[in-house]
Design a protein around this motif. Sequence first.
Motif, short mmCIF file in Angstrom:
data_model
loop_
_atom_site.label_atom_id
_atom_site.label_comp_id
_atom_site.label_asym_id
_atom_site.label_seq_id
_atom_site.Cartn_x
_atom_site.Cartn_y
_atom_site.Cartn_z
N PHE A 1 42.07 6.26 -12.68
CA PHE A 1 41.88 5.50 -11.46
C PHE A 1 40.41 5.54 -11.06
N ALA A 2 39.96 4.48 -10.38
CA ALA A 2 38.60 4.43 -9.84
C ALA A 2 38.61 3.53 -8.61
N TYR A 3 37.68 3.81 -7.71
CA TYR A 3 37.48 2.93 -6.56
C TYR A 3 36.85 1.64 -7.05
N ASP A 4 36.89 0.63 -6.21
CA ASP A 4 36.34 -0.68 -6.56
C ASP A 4 34.87 -0.61 -6.96
N ASP A 5 34.11 0.30 -6.34
CA ASP A 5 32.69 0.40 -6.66
C ASP A 5 32.42 1.24 -7.91
N GLY A 6 33.47 1.71 -8.60
CA GLY A 6 33.31 2.47 -9.84
C GLY A 6 33.43 3.98 -9.70
N LYS A 7 33.36 4.50 -8.50
CA LYS A 7 33.49 5.95 -8.31
C LYS A 7 34.89 6.40 -8.73
N GLU A 8 34.96 7.50 -9.49
CA GLU A 8 36.25 8.00 -9.96
C GLU A 8 37.13 8.44 -8.80
N TYR A 9 38.44 8.26 -8.99
CA TYR A 9 39.42 8.66 -7.98
C TYR A 9 40.45 9.55 -8.67
N TYR A 10 40.69 10.72 -8.09
CA TYR A 10 41.66 11.65 -8.62
C TYR A 10 42.78 11.81 -7.60
N PRO A 11 43.96 11.24 -7.88
CA PRO A 11 45.05 11.34 -6.91
C PRO A 11 45.58 12.77 -6.81
N CYS A 12 45.79 13.21 -5.60
CA CYS A 12 46.31 14.55 -5.35
C CYS A 12 47.22 14.42 -4.13
N GLY A 13 48.53 14.54 -4.35
CA GLY A 13 49.44 14.25 -3.26
C GLY A 13 50.44 15.33 -2.95
N THR A 14 51.20 15.07 -1.91
CA THR A 14 52.26 15.95 -1.47
C THR A 14 53.40 15.09 -0.93
N THR A 15 54.50 15.73 -0.58
CA THR A 15 55.67 15.02 -0.05
C THR A 15 56.09 15.64 1.27
N CYS A 16 56.42 14.80 2.22
CA CYS A 16 57.02 15.25 3.48
C CYS A 16 58.49 14.87 3.45
N TYR A 17 59.36 15.86 3.53
CA TYR A 17 60.79 15.63 3.44
C TYR A 17 61.42 15.44 4.81
N VAL A 18 62.37 14.54 4.88
CA VAL A 18 63.18 14.27 6.07
C VAL A 18 62.30 14.12 7.32
N TRP A 19 61.23 13.35 7.20
CA TRP A 19 60.23 13.22 8.26
C TRP A 19 60.83 12.79 9.58
N GLU A 20 61.72 11.81 9.55
CA GLU A 20 62.25 11.27 10.80
C GLU A 20 63.17 12.23 11.54
N LEU A 21 63.61 13.30 10.85
CA LEU A 21 64.46 14.29 11.50
C LEU A 21 63.70 15.54 11.92
N GLN A 22 62.40 15.58 11.66
CA GLN A 22 61.59 16.74 12.05
C GLN A 22 61.24 16.64 13.54
N SER A 23 61.04 17.77 14.17
CA SER A 23 60.65 17.77 15.58
C SER A 23 59.22 17.27 15.71
N LYS A 24 58.87 16.81 16.89
CA LYS A 24 57.49 16.36 17.15
C LYS A 24 56.50 17.50 16.90
N GLU A 25 56.91 18.73 17.25
CA GLU A 25 56.06 19.90 17.05
C GLU A 25 55.78 20.11 15.55
N THR A 26 56.80 19.98 14.73
CA THR A 26 56.64 20.14 13.28
C THR A 26 55.77 19.01 12.72
#
Length: 156
Positions: free
Chosen positions: A105-130
């Motif tokens: 992957f790379a950005y439009d201007d050519g700079k390399e992009y390294y994806p690094c992600g995570t997952t949020c589970y059951v987001w709509e059932l989490q409390s506002k505090e969480t």
Amino acid sequence: MLQSYTEYVKRYGIAELVFRGPSEGNPFAEQWVKGTMAGQAEEKHAEGFYDGNGVYKLRFMPSCEGTYEITAVTSWGDEAKVTVEVSAADENCHGPVRVANTYHFAYDDGKEYYPCGTTCYVWELQSKETQEKTYESLASSPFNKIRFCVFPKHYV
């Protein structure tokens, strides 16, 4: 009727035209806005969207610096032709991410992009505090993408 538009935008920013139009019936399905953004090095076509209360928006993201001409037409007969000046992008703005060299992957201007992600589970059932705690921890994390699991999980 054209209500407003972006006269100046930075490269990879958002140029937007705002129209007033019909709000009767089902504007999401019965009305449309279409436009072309033409610059020296590119031409883009886009369809706008209904934003509620008789407001329709048409947006473009210019990939190059210079002068662009935007022409737009609507289903209710309005037309617009405006000029937008595009300046250099901010230092940390590299544009959209694309496939580069088949497997990377790379950005439009050519700079390399390294994806690094995570997952949020059951987001709509989490409390506002969480959710707030999650926002705070993500702000200082190395993640540059996130996915949400919307289906509930069953834990023992």
